[in-house]
Design a protein around this motif. Sequence first.
Motif, PDB file in Angstrom:
ATOM      1  N   LEU A 138       5.496   0.950  -2.131  1.00 42.13           N
ATOM      2  CA  LEU A 138       4.131   1.351  -2.444  1.00 42.13           C
ATOM      3  C   LEU A 138       4.081   2.121  -3.754  1.00 42.13           C
ATOM      4  O   LEU A 138       3.159   1.929  -4.556  1.00 42.13           O
ATOM      5  CB  LEU A 138       3.568   2.206  -1.304  1.00 42.13           C
ATOM      6  N   ASN A 139       5.085   2.997  -3.997  1.00 43.62           N
ATOM      7  CA  ASN A 139       5.132   3.737  -5.249  1.00 43.62           C
ATOM      8  C   ASN A 139       5.257   2.789  -6.444  1.00 43.62           C
ATOM      9  O   ASN A 139       4.633   2.993  -7.488  1.00 43.62           O
ATOM     10  CB  ASN A 139       6.302   4.721  -5.236  1.00 43.62           C
ATOM     11  N   THR A 140       6.078   1.752  -6.277  1.00 52.49           N
ATOM     12  CA  THR A 140       6.257   0.771  -7.340  1.00 52.49           C
ATOM     13  C   THR A 140       4.960   0.027  -7.619  1.00 52.49           C
ATOM     14  O   THR A 140       4.595  -0.210  -8.776  1.00 52.49           O
ATOM     15  CB  THR A 140       7.363  -0.227  -6.960  1.00 52.49           C
ATOM     16  N   LEU A 141       4.237  -0.338  -6.560  1.00 51.16           N
ATOM     17  CA  LEU A 141       2.968  -1.041  -6.723  1.00 51.16           C
ATOM     18  C   LEU A 141       1.939  -0.170  -7.433  1.00 51.16           C
ATOM     19  O   LEU A 141       1.241  -0.616  -8.352  1.00 51.16           O
ATOM     20  CB  LEU A 141       2.434  -1.477  -5.351  1.00 51.16           C
ATOM     21  N   ILE A 142       1.844   1.082  -7.039  1.00 48.16           N
ATOM     22  CA  ILE A 142       0.897   2.007  -7.662  1.00 48.16           C
ATOM     23  C   ILE A 142       1.231   2.198  -9.142  1.00 48.16           C
ATOM     24  O   ILE A 142       0.350   2.220 -10.002  1.00 48.16           O
ATOM     25  CB  ILE A 142       0.893   3.358  -6.921  1.00 48.16           C
ATOM     26  N   TYR A 143       2.533   2.322  -9.432  1.00 42.90           N
ATOM     27  CA  TYR A 143       2.950   2.474 -10.828  1.00 42.90           C
ATOM     28  C   TYR A 143       2.542   1.258 -11.653  1.00 42.90           C
ATOM     29  O   TYR A 143       2.041   1.387 -12.777  1.00 42.90           O
ATOM     30  CB  TYR A 143       4.464   2.676 -10.890  1.00 42.90           C
ATOM     31  N   SER A 144       2.749   0.062 -11.111  1.00 45.51           N
ATOM     32  CA  SER A 144       2.392  -1.162 -11.820  1.00 45.51           C
ATOM     33  C   SER A 144       0.894  -1.225 -12.086  1.00 45.51           C
ATOM     34  O   SER A 144       0.454  -1.662 -13.158  1.00 45.51           O
ATOM     35  CB  SER A 144       2.845  -2.390 -11.014  1.00 45.51           C
ATOM     36  N   LEU A 145       0.101  -0.793 -11.126  1.00 48.21           N
ATOM     37  CA  LEU A 145      -1.354  -0.798 -11.301  1.00 48.21           C
ATOM     38  C   LEU A 145      -1.784   0.202 -12.375  1.00 48.21           C
ATOM     39  O   LEU A 145      -2.710  -0.058 -13.153  1.00 48.21           O
ATOM     40  CB  LEU A 145      -2.045  -0.469  -9.973  1.00 48.21           C
ATOM     41  N   PHE A 146      -1.108   1.344 -12.425  1.00 49.99           N
ATOM     42  CA  PHE A 146      -1.451   2.371 -13.402  1.00 49.99           C
ATOM     43  C   PHE A 146      -1.115   1.928 -14.828  1.00 49.99           C
ATOM     44  O   PHE A 146      -1.815   2.295 -15.779  1.00 49.99           O
ATOM     45  CB  PHE A 146      -0.701   3.670 -13.089  1.00 49.99           C
ATOM     46  N   THR A 147      -0.022   1.180 -14.995  1.00 45.36           N
ATOM     47  CA  THR A 147       0.488   0.877 -16.339  1.00 45.36           C
ATOM     48  C   THR A 147       0.172  -0.529 -16.830  1.00 45.36           C
ATOM     49  O   THR A 147       0.536  -0.865 -17.954  1.00 45.36           O
ATOM     50  CB  THR A 147       2.010   1.061 -16.371  1.00 45.36           C
ATOM     51  N   GLN A 148      -0.516  -1.335 -16.035  1.00 41.22           N
ATOM     52  CA  GLN A 148      -0.721  -2.729 -16.420  1.00 41.22           C
ATOM     53  C   GLN A 148      -1.611  -2.892 -17.648  1.00 41.22           C
ATOM     54  O   GLN A 148      -1.556  -3.906 -18.347  1.00 41.22           O
ATOM     55  CB  GLN A 148      -1.299  -3.516 -15.231  1.00 41.22           C
ATOM     56  N   ASP A 149      -2.428  -1.893 -17.974  1.00 41.12           N
ATOM     57  CA  ASP A 149      -3.360  -2.020 -19.094  1.00 41.12           C
ATOM     58  C   ASP A 149      -2.770  -1.547 -20.424  1.00 41.12           C
ATOM     59  O   ASP A 149      -3.413  -1.684 -21.466  1.00 41.12           O
ATOM     60  CB  ASP A 149      -4.647  -1.244 -18.810  1.00 41.12           C
ATOM     61  N   TYR A 150      -1.549  -0.997 -20.402  1.00 41.16           N
ATOM     62  CA  TYR A 150      -0.967  -0.525 -21.659  1.00 41.16           C
ATOM     63  C   TYR A 150      -0.250  -1.676 -22.357  1.00 41.16           C
ATOM     64  O   TYR A 150       0.600  -2.342 -21.775  1.00 41.16           O
ATOM     65  CB  TYR A 150       0.005   0.620 -21.427  1.00 41.16           C
ATOM     66  N   VAL A 151      -0.579  -1.906 -23.621  1.00 41.90           N
ATOM     67  CA  VAL A 151       0.059  -2.951 -24.424  1.00 41.90           C
ATOM     68  C   VAL A 151       0.536  -2.332 -25.733  1.00 41.90           C
ATOM     69  O   VAL A 151       0.106  -1.248 -26.128  1.00 41.90           O
ATOM     70  CB  VAL A 151      -0.906  -4.116 -24.705  1.00 41.90           C
ATOM     71  N   ALA A 152       1.414  -3.044 -26.423  1.00 42.87           N
ATOM     72  CA  ALA A 152       1.972  -2.542 -27.678  1.00 42.87           C
ATOM     73  C   ALA A 152       0.882  -2.421 -28.741  1.00 42.87           C
ATOM     74  O   ALA A 152       0.016  -3.288 -28.865  1.00 42.87           O
ATOM     75  CB  ALA A 152       3.084  -3.464 -28.162  1.00 42.87           C
ATOM     76  N   GLU A 153       0.945  -1.343 -29.506  1.00 38.24           N
ATOM     77  CA  GLU A 153      -0.029  -1.103 -30.570  1.00 38.24           C
ATOM     78  C   GLU A 153       0.342  -1.829 -31.859  1.00 38.24           C
ATOM     79  O   GLU A 153      -0.520  -2.097 -32.687  1.00 38.24           O
ATOM     80  CB  GLU A 153      -0.130   0.404 -30.843  1.00 38.24           C
ATOM     81  N   HIS A 154       1.619  -2.135 -32.041  1.00 40.91           N
ATOM     82  CA  HIS A 154       2.086  -2.788 -33.268  1.00 40.91           C
ATOM     83  C   HIS A 154       2.652  -4.168 -32.944  1.00 40.91           C
ATOM     84  O   HIS A 154       3.305  -4.358 -31.913  1.00 40.91           O
ATOM     85  CB  HIS A 154       3.162  -1.934 -33.949  1.00 40.91           C
TER      86      HIS A 154
END
Length: 250
Positions: free
Chosen positions: A2-18
């Motif tokens: 569950l912790n892994t799933l929550i982490y994935s949901l939190f970070t899925q919108d971050y993409v590389a800036e460069h």
Amino acid sequence: MLNTLIYSLFTQDYVAEHDSNTIIKFADNTTVVGLIIDNNETAYREEVRDLAVWYQDKNLSLNVSKTKEMIVDSRKRWAEHTPIHIDRAVVEQVESFKFLGVHINNKLLWSKHTKNIVKRARQCLFPLWRLKRFAMGPQILKKFYSCTTKSILTGCITAWYGNCSASDRKVLQRLMRTTQYITGAKLPAIQDLYTWRCQRKAQKIVKDSSNPSHRLFSLQLHGKRYWSTKSRSKRLVNRFYPQAIRFLNI
């Protein structure tokens, strides 16, 4: 889980800036891959800094003690790389690390990984011998091999086997011969397993237009063969994409 799933949901919108950087996220692991050209590390360092700030804004914490930095540089002469800092802590520079089960080093050599998987695979030979002593037939022994030894040897094989040294390949094939002797069944050579895995993975990429690597498999004008990459570097030729294209063109 569950912790892994929550982490994935939190970070899925971050993409590389460069454009020169790539963010690889899997479960609770995040990796920043930066391409440094002409010794200009600005984009890479900004990416790491922005990622750390983004984590703070999302109330997530980076474990700096477990964070590692590895520099891959094939030049004969290269300047010393200044370590990066996260939350005023220095990120340790390492020569190799284990990424999703594969041991990668800064020279892109695979001896450490092959030694590790051979050690793990040999541990499966003892129960295989035990099953044979209990008069288990070749079919059952082969099934046990497929579920244990084979899965260990072929894990991410498309990424590392192509550039294995000749000595590492001999060790792997020797293990295959021992396993074949125990099972009494005909087993494919490690090279054949690699070829089959490359072909299967390449076919999946070709059929999936949404795959980021789909554009690397382009047909020639007559529509029967794929364009292949030509290079003087043996390391590049032996990587997955050139090898997969060569296997598809056979």
